[in-house]
Design an enzyme around this catalytic site. Structure first.
Site, PDB file in Angstrom:
ATOM      1  N   GLY A   1      14.653   0.835  -1.271  1.00  0.00           N
ATOM      2  CA  GLY A   1      15.063   1.989  -0.321  1.00  0.00           C
ATOM      3  C   GLY A   1      14.335   3.160  -0.220  1.00  0.00           C
TER       4      GLY A   1
ATOM      5  N   GLY B   1       7.462   0.238  -5.751  1.00  0.00           N
ATOM      6  CA  GLY B   1       8.702   1.576  -6.164  1.00  0.00           C
ATOM      7  C   GLY B   1       9.799   0.907  -6.013  1.00  0.00           C
ATOM      8  N   PRO B   2      10.936   1.781  -6.144  1.00  0.00           N
ATOM      9  CA  PRO B   2      12.109   1.260  -6.354  1.00  0.00           C
ATOM     10  C   PRO B   2      12.735   0.804  -4.895  1.00  0.00           C
ATOM     11  CG  PRO B   2      12.280   3.458  -7.336  1.00  0.00           C
ATOM     12  CD  PRO B   2      10.864   3.009  -6.934  1.00  0.00           C
TER      13      PRO B   2
ATOM     14  N   LYS C   1      12.909   7.998 -14.601  1.00  0.00           N
ATOM     15  CA  LYS C   1      13.769   8.367 -15.632  1.00  0.00           C
ATOM     16  C   LYS C   1      14.520   9.580 -15.399  1.00  0.00           C
ATOM     17  CE  LYS C   1      11.680   5.142 -19.073  1.00  0.00           C
ATOM     18  NZ  LYS C   1      11.056   5.065 -20.362  1.00  0.00           N
TER      19      LYS C   1
ATOM     20  N   SER D   1      10.270   1.711 -25.342  1.00  0.00           N
ATOM     21  CA  SER D   1      10.656   3.168 -25.035  1.00  0.00           C
ATOM     22  C   SER D   1      12.043   3.776 -25.593  1.00  0.00           C
ATOM     23  CB  SER D   1      10.461   3.265 -23.653  1.00  0.00           C
ATOM     24  OG  SER D   1      11.576   2.743 -22.834  1.00  0.00           O
TER      25      SER D   1
ATOM     26  N   LYS E   1       9.229   1.678   1.713  1.00  0.00           N
ATOM     27  CA  LYS E   1       7.931   0.851   1.361  1.00  0.00           C
ATOM     28  C   LYS E   1       7.866   0.135   2.696  1.00  0.00           C
ATOM     29  CE  LYS E   1       9.312  -0.988  -2.283  1.00  0.00           C
ATOM     30  NZ  LYS E   1      10.482  -0.219  -2.313  1.00  0.00           N
TER      31      LYS E   1
HETATM   32  N1  LIG Z   1      11.081   9.514   3.359  1.00  0.00           N
HETATM   33  C1  LIG Z   1      11.872   8.655   4.364  1.00  0.00           C
HETATM   34  N2  LIG Z   1      12.094   9.235   5.524  1.00  0.00           N
HETATM   35  C2  LIG Z   1      13.035   8.794   6.521  1.00  0.00           C
HETATM   36  N3  LIG Z   1      13.549   7.745   6.273  1.00  0.00           N
HETATM   37  C3  LIG Z   1      13.246   7.064   4.953  1.00  0.00           C
HETATM   38  C4  LIG Z   1      12.289   7.446   3.973  1.00  0.00           C
HETATM   39  N4  LIG Z   1      12.364   6.732   3.066  1.00  0.00           N
HETATM   40  C5  LIG Z   1      13.138   5.724   3.316  1.00  0.00           C
HETATM   41  N5  LIG Z   1      13.709   5.816   4.370  1.00  0.00           N
HETATM   42  C6  LIG Z   1      14.667   4.733   5.168  1.00  0.00           C
HETATM   43  O1  LIG Z   1      15.425   4.082   4.474  1.00  0.00           O
HETATM   44  C7  LIG Z   1      15.635   2.737   4.866  1.00  0.00           C
HETATM   45  C8  LIG Z   1      15.051   1.682   3.620  1.00  0.00           C
HETATM   46  O2  LIG Z   1      13.742   1.836   3.514  1.00  0.00           O
HETATM   47  P1  LIG Z   1      12.887   0.505   3.206  1.00  0.00           P
HETATM   48  O3  LIG Z   1      11.477   0.722   3.805  1.00  0.00           O
HETATM   49  O4  LIG Z   1      13.610  -0.600   3.744  1.00  0.00           O
HETATM   50  O5  LIG Z   1      12.865   0.598   1.879  1.00  0.00           O
HETATM   51  P2  LIG Z   1      12.020  -0.538   0.597  1.00  0.00           P
HETATM   52  O6  LIG Z   1      11.020  -1.137   1.588  1.00  0.00           O
HETATM   53  O7  LIG Z   1      11.148   0.689  -0.101  1.00  0.00           O
HETATM   54  O8  LIG Z   1      13.316  -0.934  -0.251  1.00  0.00           O
HETATM   55  C9  LIG Z   1      14.773   2.598   6.041  1.00  0.00           C
HETATM   56  O9  LIG Z   1      15.706   2.667   7.275  1.00  0.00           O
HETATM   57  C10 LIG Z   1      13.703   3.756   6.150  1.00  0.00           C
HETATM   58  O10 LIG Z   1      13.413   4.179   7.334  1.00  0.00           O
END
Ligand SMILES: Nc1ncnc2c1ncn2[C@@H]1O[C@H](COP(=O)(O)OP(=O)(O)O)[C@@H](O)[C@H]1O
Ligand SMILES: [Mg+2]
Length: 780
Positions: free
Chosen positions: A367, A364-365, A729, A686, A370
């Site tokens: 933040g 996924g995108p 989207k 698309s 993941k």
């Molecule tokens: N559903 C959620 N609930 C609480 N915190 C979240 C949630 N989704 C993301 N975060 C927080 O956002 C920040 C970025 O997440 P991260 O796992 O690094 O994203 P990714 O790996 O998907 O790019 C982290 O501090 C994470 O704990």
């Protein structure tokens, strides 16, 4: 050798402090540790360093023996020596200094001036002359290589890689350097080589020395054979060990305590018979090498790695699902389905610990949680957590490890991770799997397959380690932004779990339930002191961020929190943050609704696009200009997108009459289609309906309704066909405050689970392009 470039010679000062060396002649490029106890010499070194010069002159002494007791007489020194640069200095407790020097070039002494405080010499650096086309040189290097080969076959090579390395070299200077650093020469012989100004003669001398070493070794071998018969094995080993100990003691090297220590550690490791044999073999090699040598450093490093790995040590899993659920909820808001899937996964682990469950891949995108979900899984299970970042890795050796041929060699990322994890069963996050590259240094994703394959990874082979290592107890979890760049076989091994972007409401909840708490903890203020109203959080979400995930949101909240912390220090209280004063703290709002953006224009249509960063609004532009019916496409479009533009144009042309377009518009005008954000490559079908809308708008001069956004593939008959990434989207449209959306009817099934995303949106499900065109083209 003195292929010291002219530039080196020109930077060397005319006068240098002298360091006399006993028992050793240092050649250019050799790195040697020296112990200096004489005060005058230490003074000389210090003076040089004070004047920002790192150069010294090394002169061998004709008198051999005990350096410490002899006062240095300058007449005992040779008059040709080596300019060396100081790489490191360590002051030893009893007043002397240990220095590490590297030879740079040869130099003659013009004048040597001992005085009361230091020993200095006026010098003249010189190079060994070389005619590169000389056939004699080619012959000599060939000869040296063949002797080296012979030495390998008869087991007399000075180091195990001697011939392997040598055979790859072609520069005669490098060859000479390399052989010089491996020859076992007395001072006189070595000095003679140092003083040889003609390169051809030097090579000749070198090959003579090598041949002599073979002879000496042969004689030694004969003697050894004789002793072998007269002694049984145990006796002999004892005898040899004692002898080695005595020799080392004599040389002032460590007497093997360190080696005994390592030996004991190896004995205690639960290694397989074969691995133990191999490690012991390396240990005995270490025993036999001089402890200052490069090879010893390599071996010691290797053994340290072996001993530090968590062979056989396991942590106990906590497989209580309630506990796991609690941890997952504690760390992440929402993500209901994903958490369910994780609990399924853990249940299987509980029932069948050695099952070869697929590897989870969070996709996924950025933040969207993941990486941090992976961390939560480790916490839930009570396992050690390791993250292996693969972004930008191109070299296969990053995964499989480097061969131990040079000092800086290291195991690959996975063995490194295992060492840090300190257990055989950590949760290992393979982060940004899609960012792995490949080039001439091999294909890291092929190597990665071996790591992840349950059939093979119980005996993972790392080049550095050289022993099989069991990775089968590791729980691997991958993350990716984009599945297209992951190789097919790798994808087959994984179960893809999709995390989509968050809606503004979800972001609000994540902020209030998680991000604010974390920001407070980070800034060291109490949560009660840092209160943000719903209004202000929502405003931050919409005016300061425009992302799929919550990374920027977290950053901004932390920023605000630190402003609060500062106010607390300066004024004793944290101000109330309001819609009115927020810009004071966070700067001007970044995303305010741009009225110009909503202006209806000719030839510009809002398209919805999917990118690895989530959904995006892309404005597709079309203009007509006098010409000859050409179609011009710009904006780094991929082939599929270009074809889709062709198809849109053909559709427009075949239906020109329906839209009152003069036929000569297609022959007397050129059409230019541009997709902005030019640096980002774009592809996929698309944008079909979007391109068609822009084309028809520019041909009819009727403006496009800017309150709409759309996505959909079209065929030549104008049918609208389904596309991917619907949720991302729609989220993008929502972020950009566009409420009216055209989507392919066949995508309606994708929207069943998206109540929160769809809320407040006006979605029109269409199956034919006309349904869009009729609505989006405004009167001229
Ligand atoms: N559903 C959620 N609930 C609480 N915190 C979240 C949630 N989704 C993301 N975060 C927080 O956002 C920040 C970025 O997440 P991260 O796992 O690094 O994203 P990714 O790996 O998907 O790019 C982290 O501090 C994470 O704990
Ligand atoms: Mg991440």
């Amino acid at each position: 050798m003195s292929h010291a470039s002219k530039s080196i010679i020109s930077v060397i000062p005319k006068q240098l402090p002298v360091i006399p060396t006993m028992d050793v002649v240092v050649f250019p490029n050799m790195i040697v540790p020296l112990l200096v106890v004489d005060e005058r010499i230490i003074n000389g070194i210090n003076e040089a360093i004070e004047q920002d010069s790192k150069y010294v002159l090394l002169l061998a002494s004709k008198k051999q023996g005990d350096a410490e007791s002899d006062a240095i007489g300058t007449k005992d020194l040779y008059t040709i020596g080596t300019v060396a640069s100081i790489m490191r200095i360590i002051h030893v407790p009893d007043g002397g200094v240990k220095i590490l020097v590297q030879g740079q070039c040869r130099a003659k002494i013009k004048n040597i001036k001992p005085d009361d405080t230091s020993l200095q010499a006026l010098i003249e650096p010189f190079e060994v002359s070389l005619n590169p086309d000389s056939t004699a040189i080619t012959a000599h290097t060939k000869n040296i290589k063949s002797i080296a080969e012979k030495m390998v076959y008869s087991g007399q090579a000075p180091s195990p890689d001697f011939h392997a390395v040598l055979s790859k070299m072609s520069d005669p200077h490098k060859i000479a350097d390399f052989v010089l650093s491996h020859l076992n020469l007395g001072v006189q012989d070595a000095q003679q080589l140092l003083e040889t100004e003609d390169f051809e003669s030097l090579l000749e001398l070198l090959s003579n020395h090598l041949s002599r070493e073979i002879e000496v070794a042969e004689v030694q071998e004969q003697i050894k054979n004789r002793t072998r018969d007269s002694m049984n094995k145990a006796q002999k080993e004892f005898y040899l060990r004692e002898q080695m100990r005595a020799i080392k003691e004599e040389l002032g090297e460590d007497t093997g305590e360190e080696i005994e220590e390592i030996r004991q550690k190896i004995v205690d490791l639960p290694l397989s018979e074969e691995s133990r044999k191999e490690v012991m073999r390396q240990l005995s090699r270490l025993e036999k090498t001089s402890s200052d040598s490069m090879e010893a450093a390599v071996l010691r490093n290797y053994l340290e790695w072996v001993v530090a790995l968590p062979w056989g040590s396991l942590t106990t899993d906590n497989l209580d699902l309630k506990h796991a659920q609690a941890i997952l909820d504690e760390d992440h808001y929402g993500l209901r389905e994903i958490k369910e899937r994780i609990l399924d996964f853990l249940s299987v682990k509980a029932l069948k610990p050695n099952s070869t469950a697929p590897i989870l891949c969070f996709y996924g995108p950025p933040g969207t949680g993941k990486t941090s979900l992976g961390k939560s899984i480790a916490r839930a299970l009570g396992r050690s957590y390791q993250r292996v970042a693969l972004g930008g890795i191109r070299d296969e050796a990053e995964i499989r490890g480097h061969r131990r041929t040079y000092v800086g060699a290291l195991p690959g990322r996975f063995i490194q991770g295992m060492r840090k994890a300190d257990s055989m069963n950590p949760v290992m996050i393979i982060d940004e799997l899609d960012k792995i590259g490949s080039d001439f240094r091999g294909d890291p994703s092929a190597a990665l397959l071996e790591v992840l394959d349950p059939q093979q990874n119980n005996e993972f082979h790392d080049n550095y380690l050289g022993l099989p290592f069991d990775l089968s107890q590791v729980i691997f979890i991958a993350t990716a932004n984009d599945l297209r760049t992951i190789s097919g076989p790798l994808r087959d091994r994984m179960e893809i779990i999709e995390l989509s972007g968050y809606t503004p409401t979800e972001k609000y909840h994540i902020a209030t339930k998680f991000l604010i708490k974390r920001a407070c903890a980070e800034c060291g203020i109490q949560e009660e002191q840092f209160q943000l109203s719903q209004e202000i959080v929502e405003n931050i979400v919409t005016s300061y961020t425009r992302e799929s995930g919550v990374r920027e949101l977290a950053r901004i909240i932390t920023k605000l929190c630190s402003k609060g912390a500062r106010a607390l220090i300066e004024t004793g209280e944290i101000p109330a943050f309001t819609i009115e004063n927020i810009e004071q703290y966070l700067g001007p709002r970044k995303f305010i609704e741009d009225i110009a953006d909503k202006e209806h224009k000719i030839g510009i249509t809002n398209g919805l696009a999917w990118t690895q960063y989530g959904g995006e609004i892309i404005k597709i532009e079309a203009v007509t200009m006098p010409g000859s019916g050409k179609l011009l496409l710009t904006g780094k479009l991929g082939d599929v997108m270009k074809e889709s533009a062709q198809a849109a144009l053909s559709y427009a042309r075949s239906h020109a009459e329906d839209f009152d377009i003069q036929a000569d518009m297609f022959t007397k005008y050129d059409l230019h289609i541009h997709v902005p954000a030019g640096a980002v490559p774009k592809d996929g079908p698309s944008a079909g309906v979007t391109i068609l809308s822009s084309i028809l708008s520019s041909l009819t001069k009727r403006p496009i309704n800017a309150e709409y956004a759309m996505t959909g593939e079209i065929n030549l008959r104008g049918h609208v066909m389904p596309i991917g990434g619907v949720k991302e989207k729609l989220l993008a449209a929502k972020r950009n405050n566009i409420k009216n959306i055209f989507l392919p009817l066949q995508n309606k099934k994708d929207a069943t689970d998206m109540d929160e995303v769809i809320e407040g949106m006006n979605i029109k499900w269409v199956s034919h392009a006309d349904e869009i065109i009729n609505e989006i083209l405004l009167p001229a």
